[in-house]
Design an enzyme around this catalytic site. Structure first.
Site, PDB file in Angstrom:
ATOM      1  N   CYS A 215      31.872  48.499  37.608  1.00 34.51           N
ATOM      2  CA  CYS A 215      29.875  49.113  37.719  1.00 34.51           C
ATOM      3  C   CYS A 215      29.518  48.357  39.094  1.00 34.51           C
ATOM      4  O   CYS A 215      28.518  49.029  39.616  1.00 34.51           O
ATOM      5  CB  CYS A 215      29.791  48.533  36.497  1.00 34.51           C
ATOM      6  SG  CYS A 215      31.204  48.765  34.428  1.00 34.51           S
ATOM      7  N   ASP A 216      29.656  47.028  39.218  1.00 35.11           N
ATOM      8  CA  ASP A 216      28.913  45.923  39.602  1.00 35.11           C
ATOM      9  C   ASP A 216      29.179  45.444  41.256  1.00 35.11           C
ATOM     10  O   ASP A 216      28.527  45.197  41.829  1.00 35.11           O
ATOM     11  CB  ASP A 216      27.837  45.441  38.807  1.00 35.11           C
ATOM     12  CG  ASP A 216      27.601  44.986  38.061  1.00 35.11           C
ATOM     13  OD1 ASP A 216      27.126  46.479  37.715  1.00 35.11           O
ATOM     14  OD2 ASP A 216      27.597  44.820  37.013  1.00 35.11           O
TER      15      ASP A 216
ATOM     16  N   CYS B 259      31.671  43.697  35.056  1.00 31.06           N
ATOM     17  CA  CYS B 259      32.671  45.185  35.132  1.00 31.06           C
ATOM     18  C   CYS B 259      32.617  45.164  36.578  1.00 31.06           C
ATOM     19  O   CYS B 259      31.237  45.298  37.467  1.00 31.06           O
ATOM     20  CB  CYS B 259      31.902  46.085  34.291  1.00 31.06           C
ATOM     21  SG  CYS B 259      32.238  47.577  34.691  1.00 31.06           S
TER      22      CYS B 259
END
Length: 216
Positions: A139-140, A136
């Site tokens: 997300c990261d 992701c």
């Protein structure tokens, strides 16, 4: 939150399909329960910017779109519970859905389970998940600021992630097993115009290695 154990309709899965089903059934005055084990919205919550969904000419984040879908469905009375389905019995007129929060019954069960991220299934992938291996970018991405990053794949998901990562990483290398991307032309054009993105064609990943963190 579930208010009882008996419903007209139970929907398994809280992505766009499940939320849409929940909106229609609840709006039709069927007592409806939606069960989702992860985050409401499904895979779209991992998309930073969605620009091909009708009604949002300037685009919208996947998380915000999922929350708007949820709000609309709940407006008509859809109940939502966060738990995992562990079994289903579809025999008879009353269907039973077993979950980590108990059993629920309904006349109709709609399965909109969605999908999970595809894995490479190569040595080191599981070992380094969360230690350099991510599924992701939304997300990261910030974790990889000012570092070189590799993305595997050539479809819309991979190229969208590559474009997002290019805002953070020093270089994004897209590894693709073919000679040509499968992503839509507009995404291919954007990736080709991004100076931080480069491509490694006709290549497959055989393993992921490192010490405490991914190194190669």
């Amino acid at each position: 939150m579930a208010t009882n154990t008996q419903y007209d309709v139970i929907i398994i899965g809280g992505g766009p399909a499940g939320l849409t089903a929940g909106m229609y059934t609840a709006r039709s005055r069927f007592n409806s329960l939606l069960i989702e084990k992860n985050m409401i919205g499904g895979q779209i919550v991992n998309t930073e910017h969605i620009e091909n969904f009708p009604g949002f000419p300037d685009g919208i984040s996947g998380f915000d779109l999922g929350q708007l879908m949820l709000k609309q469905a709940e407006k008509y009375g859809l109940e939502v519970i966060s738990t995992e389905v562990t079994g289903i019995n579809l025999d008879g007129k009353q269907k039973t859905v077993r979950t980590g929060s108990g059993d629920f019954t309904a006349k109709v069960v709609i399965i909109a389970g969605g999908l999970e991220r595809q894995k490479l299934k190569v040595p080191g992938e599981d070992k380094f998940t969360g230690k350099g291996v991510s599924y992701c970018a939304t997300c990261d991405a910030a974790l990889f600021r000012d570092q070189p990053v590799t993305i595997v794949g050539g479809g819309n998901g991979a190229i969208t992630e590559a474009l997002h990562l290019a805002k953070f990483a020093t270089k994004v290398t897209v590894i693709h097993r073919r000679k040509q991307l499968r992503a839509t032309p507009i995404l291919q054009e954007r990736a080709a115009a991004e100076p931080r993105i480069e491509f490694l064609w006709d290549t497959v990943v055989e393993g992921i290695e490192g010490g405490n963190f991914v190194e190669r």
